[in-house]
Scaffold this motif. Structure first.
Motif, PDB file in Angstrom:
ATOM      1  N   SER A   1      54.868  40.463  60.187  1.00 16.30           N
ATOM      2  CA  SER A   1      55.192  39.244  60.965  1.00 16.30           C
ATOM      3  C   SER A   1      53.945  38.565  61.148  1.00 16.30           C
ATOM      4  CB  SER A   1      56.128  39.629  62.034  1.00 16.30           C
ATOM      5  OG  SER A   1      56.217  38.458  63.049  1.00 16.30           O
TER       6      SER A   1
ATOM      7  N   HIS B   1      51.266  35.768  63.172  1.00 16.45           N
ATOM      8  CA  HIS B   1      51.098  34.830  64.135  1.00 16.45           C
ATOM      9  C   HIS B   1      49.900  33.856  63.804  1.00 16.45           C
ATOM     10  CE1 HIS B   1      54.098  37.098  66.583  1.00 16.45           C
ATOM     11  NE2 HIS B   1      53.509  38.295  65.908  1.00 16.45           N
TER      12      HIS B   1
ATOM     13  N   SER C   1      46.785  31.666  64.543  1.00 17.14           N
ATOM     14  CA  SER C   1      45.919  31.282  65.863  1.00 17.14           C
ATOM     15  C   SER C   1      45.596  29.805  65.613  1.00 17.14           C
ATOM     16  CB  SER C   1      44.460  31.988  65.750  1.00 17.14           C
ATOM     17  OG  SER C   1      43.813  31.740  66.424  1.00 17.14           O
TER      18      SER C   1
END
Length: 155
Positions: free
Chosen positions: A140, A142, A144
């Motif tokens: 998964s 994410h 920035s």
């Protein structure tokens, strides 16, 4: 007695100074921490020998080097027995795009910090590399949007 408790104010001042400027001269270091050169050098060597100071290096600007895209990736493994963990740990070492890899206690097994040139390069790295690492079952990502704080350990 722990190593931390054996460090005094001079040791901490030395660590702070060299973490800010690894190229500081012994003369400037000794003046900054308030010791003469000989005891300052002895303390510095002791901190190196103890492994508190692991080395000195240049801090490069990844954005100026064309690697502005940062993603944090949660990784779940199919198998978390010792051999599988070791296989995964070894595999991540050979990929410079993976800046950091941390084993996590929680709902996933690892958190990786991955740096690439852009989102397209990350997508390729994810599909061709990350997902093929040993024992990976799920990831998964994410992305920035902005780095607010990326400092040294010792401040």
């Amino acid at each position: 007695m722990s190593l931390l408790s054996s460090l005094d104010a001079f040791d901490h001042a030395i660590l702070k100074a060299v973490s800010e400027d690894g190229r500081i001269t012994l003369k400037d270091l000794s003046e900054r921490v308030g010791l003469s050169k000989t005891p300052c050098q002895a303390r510095l060597k002791r901190l190196e020998k103890l492994g508190v100071i692991r080395g000195y290096r240049a801090i490069l600007d990844p954005i100026k080097l064309g690697c502005a895209h940062v993603a944090f990736v949660e990784i779940r493994l199919k198998d978390t027995r010792a051999r599988a963990l070791n296989d995964f740990n070894r595999a991540v070492q050979s990929h410079p795009e993976i800046e950091q890899c941390h084993m996590i206690a929680g709902s996933f097994d690892y958190m990786l910090k991955v740096r690439t040139t852009d989102i397209a390069a990350y997508r390729t790295f994810l599909g061709e590399t990350l997902s093929t690492l040993p024992h990976v079952s799920h990831s998964s990502t994410h992305v920035s949007m902005e780095s607010v704080k990326e400092d040294r350990f010792y401040d």
